[in-house]
Motif scaffolding. Structure first.
Motif, PDB file in Angstrom:
ATOM      1  N   THR A 139       0.858  -1.174  -0.236  1.00  0.00           N
ATOM      2  CA  THR A 139       0.186   0.052   0.178  1.00  0.00           C
ATOM      3  C   THR A 139       0.982   1.324   0.023  1.00  0.00           C
ATOM      4  N   LEU A 140       1.847   1.094   0.805  1.00  0.00           N
ATOM      5  CA  LEU A 140       2.787   2.452   0.778  1.00  0.00           C
ATOM      6  C   LEU A 140       3.916   2.251  -0.607  1.00  0.00           C
ATOM      7  N   TYR A 141       4.155   1.259  -1.036  1.00  0.00           N
ATOM      8  CA  TYR A 141       5.042   1.018  -2.231  1.00  0.00           C
ATOM      9  C   TYR A 141       4.269   1.693  -3.303  1.00  0.00           C
ATOM     10  N   GLU A 142       3.058   1.219  -3.494  1.00  0.00           N
ATOM     11  CA  GLU A 142       2.335   1.781  -4.751  1.00  0.00           C
ATOM     12  C   GLU A 142       1.944   3.112  -4.777  1.00  0.00           C
ATOM     13  N   ARG A 143       2.197   3.871  -3.575  1.00  0.00           N
ATOM     14  CA  ARG A 143       1.844   5.165  -3.494  1.00  0.00           C
ATOM     15  C   ARG A 143       3.322   5.885  -4.023  1.00  0.00           C
ATOM     16  N   SER A 144       4.336   5.357  -3.279  1.00  0.00           N
ATOM     17  CA  SER A 144       5.706   5.652  -4.056  1.00  0.00           C
ATOM     18  C   SER A 144       6.706   4.639  -3.837  1.00  0.00           C
ATOM     19  N   ALA A 145       7.386   4.463  -4.961  1.00  0.00           N
ATOM     20  CA  ALA A 145       8.207   3.233  -5.043  1.00  0.00           C
ATOM     21  C   ALA A 145       9.516   3.591  -4.380  1.00  0.00           C
ATOM     22  N   SER A 146       9.771   4.907  -4.686  1.00  0.00           N
ATOM     23  CA  SER A 146      11.057   5.400  -4.171  1.00  0.00           C
ATOM     24  C   SER A 146      11.443   5.739  -3.006  1.00  0.00           C
ATOM     25  N   LYS A 147      10.386   6.235  -2.133  1.00  0.00           N
ATOM     26  CA  LYS A 147      10.393   6.868  -0.915  1.00  0.00           C
ATOM     27  C   LYS A 147      10.940   6.093   0.389  1.00  0.00           C
ATOM     28  N   LYS A 148      11.699   6.671   0.963  1.00  0.00           N
ATOM     29  CA  LYS A 148      12.079   5.676   2.447  1.00  0.00           C
ATOM     30  C   LYS A 148      10.953   6.164   3.495  1.00  0.00           C
ATOM     31  N   TRP A 149       9.903   5.342   3.455  1.00  0.00           N
ATOM     32  CA  TRP A 149       8.982   5.676   4.472  1.00  0.00           C
ATOM     33  C   TRP A 149       9.303   5.618   5.874  1.00  0.00           C
ATOM     34  N   ARG A 150       8.711   6.800   6.492  1.00  0.00           N
ATOM     35  CA  ARG A 150       9.177   6.450   8.079  1.00  0.00           C
ATOM     36  C   ARG A 150       7.802   6.551   8.687  1.00  0.00           C
ATOM     37  N   ILE A 151       7.946   5.229   9.269  1.00  0.00           N
ATOM     38  CA  ILE A 151       6.580   4.731   9.989  1.00  0.00           C
ATOM     39  C   ILE A 151       6.979   4.869  11.415  1.00  0.00           C
ATOM     40  N   SER A 152       5.568   5.256  12.087  1.00  0.00           N
ATOM     41  CA  SER A 152       5.357   5.200  13.606  1.00  0.00           C
ATOM     42  C   SER A 152       4.425   4.267  13.920  1.00  0.00           C
ATOM     43  N   PHE A 153       4.470   3.385  14.760  1.00  0.00           N
ATOM     44  CA  PHE A 153       3.328   2.516  15.263  1.00  0.00           C
ATOM     45  C   PHE A 153       2.834   3.248  16.503  1.00  0.00           C
ATOM     46  N   THR A 172      13.439  -4.712   6.066  1.00  0.00           N
ATOM     47  CA  THR A 172      14.145  -5.071   4.814  1.00  0.00           C
ATOM     48  C   THR A 172      14.074  -3.952   4.052  1.00  0.00           C
ATOM     49  N   LEU A 173      12.902  -3.349   3.471  1.00  0.00           N
ATOM     50  CA  LEU A 173      12.804  -2.334   2.696  1.00  0.00           C
ATOM     51  C   LEU A 173      13.766  -1.174   3.070  1.00  0.00           C
ATOM     52  N   GLY A 174      14.251  -0.907   3.863  1.00  0.00           N
ATOM     53  CA  GLY A 174      15.034   0.063   4.409  1.00  0.00           C
ATOM     54  C   GLY A 174      14.418   1.225   4.752  1.00  0.00           C
ATOM     55  N   TRP A 175      12.962   1.147   5.370  1.00  0.00           N
ATOM     56  CA  TRP A 175      12.070   2.021   5.789  1.00  0.00           C
ATOM     57  C   TRP A 175      12.224   2.318   7.354  1.00  0.00           C
ATOM     58  N   PRO A 176      12.482   3.372   8.058  1.00  0.00           N
ATOM     59  CA  PRO A 176      12.825   3.761   9.431  1.00  0.00           C
ATOM     60  C   PRO A 176      11.360   3.291  10.066  1.00  0.00           C
ATOM     61  N   VAL A 177      11.562   2.663  11.097  1.00  0.00           N
ATOM     62  CA  VAL A 177      10.204   2.391  12.015  1.00  0.00           C
ATOM     63  C   VAL A 177      10.716   2.802  13.528  1.00  0.00           C
ATOM     64  N   SER A 178       9.450   3.471  13.966  1.00  0.00           N
ATOM     65  CA  SER A 178       9.673   3.865  15.347  1.00  0.00           C
ATOM     66  C   SER A 178       8.245   3.444  16.071  1.00  0.00           C
ATOM     67  N   ILE A 179       8.335   3.503  17.385  1.00  0.00           N
ATOM     68  CA  ILE A 179       7.068   3.378  18.084  1.00  0.00           C
ATOM     69  C   ILE A 179       6.723   4.479  19.004  1.00  0.00           C
ATOM     70  N   CYS A 180       5.469   4.604  19.183  1.00  0.00           N
ATOM     71  CA  CYS A 180       5.288   5.739  20.055  1.00  0.00           C
ATOM     72  C   CYS A 180       5.193   5.409  21.604  1.00  0.00           C
ATOM     73  N   ASP A 181       5.782   6.173  22.387  1.00  0.00           N
ATOM     74  CA  ASP A 181       6.243   5.724  23.815  1.00  0.00           C
ATOM     75  C   ASP A 181       4.897   5.989  24.518  1.00  0.00           C
ATOM     76  N   ASP A 182       4.357   4.802  25.065  1.00  0.00           N
ATOM     77  CA  ASP A 182       3.184   4.801  25.756  1.00  0.00           C
ATOM     78  C   ASP A 182       3.682   4.826  27.391  1.00  0.00           C
ATOM     79  N   GLY A 183       4.809   4.904  27.622  1.00  0.00           N
ATOM     80  CA  GLY A 183       5.372   5.142  29.274  1.00  0.00           C
ATOM     81  C   GLY A 183       5.624   3.863  29.570  1.00  0.00           C
ATOM     82  N   SER A 184       5.115   2.799  29.108  1.00  0.00           N
ATOM     83  CA  SER A 184       5.039   1.325  29.806  1.00  0.00           C
ATOM     84  C   SER A 184       6.437   0.774  29.535  1.00  0.00           C
TER      85      SER A 184
END
Ligand code: CP
Length: 297
Positions: A139-153, A172-184
């Motif tokens: 779904t992200l790749y079809e929007r832009s195949a070249s973008k290095k998507w930065r995704i936060s859960f 694996t795709l080289g897209w940076p992933v982060s997680i929202c800190d809920d304090g737990s």
């Protein structure tokens, strides 16, 4: 290796080359006229599902696959038969492959071992949900195949099989992933275990994508933070969620009721059909699968 050709249990150990090849297959899928008239698949869902089960079923029907539906309440498991005996019995009726969702981590892999049949995981415990991750990445790749998507859960990442499968693929795709800190403490441990950055909620809007997750109450999670709302998103931040969305828990009622232009949630659902259709094509086109079917179908 072609994704799905021998079943699919995990997104770990799938190479970037294989992911991109698979996405290319999806893009060309419209022109393919394939039928697998004599193929028989088993849909065995031990947990509820709308999207995954129905899209597998619809994708299979479009390819001529005939389905056996197993409903757990009607199996002899209810009389005390073991899961191993159940699936070894089923294998003797010679289906071509199994699609399995189970609440206990590792069950799809175990059933593959017991039956020697190709298994597609439709979700195992908190472990993985590989077809969901493929449809999300596509779904992200079809929007832009070249973008290095930065995704936060955002949300219940600790008990999310969707997050785990996605983290493997996105990395694996080289897209940076982060997680929202809920304090737990458990979210912190999770971020460390997967080598992911924790970000403050107020900084979510700096991501390209906020991927909201359902609170997994069936796995013991409790709702302990306010749902995602407009104020968490920038004007261009894309919104994803695997569904089902629980209004007022994962996303605020206001966000659910508003037709957010940058929401990809419906696009994710629609892509689920294409992704699962391609997995079935790859599985049934594979020579080992044909051999399993004795070349007679
Ligand atoms: N995303 C997902 O797996 O949805 P279902 O539980 O409806 O299949």
């Amino acid at each position: 290796m072609t994704i799905g050709s021998s079943g699919l249990i995990s997104t770990q150990n799938i190479s970037k080359h294989d992911i991109l090849f698979f996405f290319n297959q999806i893009s060309k899928q419209g022109s393919q006229k394939l039928t697998f008239q004599n193929a028989v698949g088993v849909l065995a869902f031990f947990e509820p599902s709308t999207r995954t089960r129905v899209s597998f079923e619809a994708a299979g029907l479009s390819l001529g696959i005939r389905w056996i539906h197993l409903s757990p309440e009607q199996l002899s498991l209810k009389k005390g038969e073991t899961l191993k005996d159940t699936f070894q019995t089923l294998a003797l009726y010679q289906p071509d492959f199994l699609v399995i969702r189970h609440g206990i981590t590792g069950v799809p892999h175990q059933i593959q071992e017991w039956t020697k049949l190709p298994v597609i995981s439709a979700g195992d415990g908190i472990n993985e949900h590989p077809t969901q991750a493929l449809l999300d990445a596509f779904t992200l790749y079809e929007r832009s195949a070249s973008k290095k998507w930065r995704i936060s859960f955002f949300g219940d990442v600790v008990r999310s099989r969707v997050a785990r499968s996605n983290i493997h693929l996105f990395k694996t795709l080289g897209w940076p992933v982060s997680i929202c800190d809920d304090g737990s403490a458990e979210t912190k441990v999770f971020a460390e275990a997967f080598d992911l950055k924790l970000i403050a909620r107020k900084n979510l809007k700096t991501s390209d994508v906020v991927y909201a997750l359902r609170v997994q109450k069936e796995r013991g999670s409790v709702v302990d933070q306010a749902p995602l709302n407009f104020s968490d998103l920038g004007t261009k931040t894309l919104l994803m969620h695997p569904g089902p969305v629980i209004h007022g828990e994962d996303l605020s009622h206001e966000l659910c009721d508003f037709d957010l232009p940058q929401s990809l949630i419906h696009r994710q659902v629609a892509n689920g059909l294409k992704i699962r259709r391609q997995i079935l094509i790859n599985l049934l086109s594979d020579s080992t699968s044909k051999k399993h079917r004795g070349g007679s179908r």
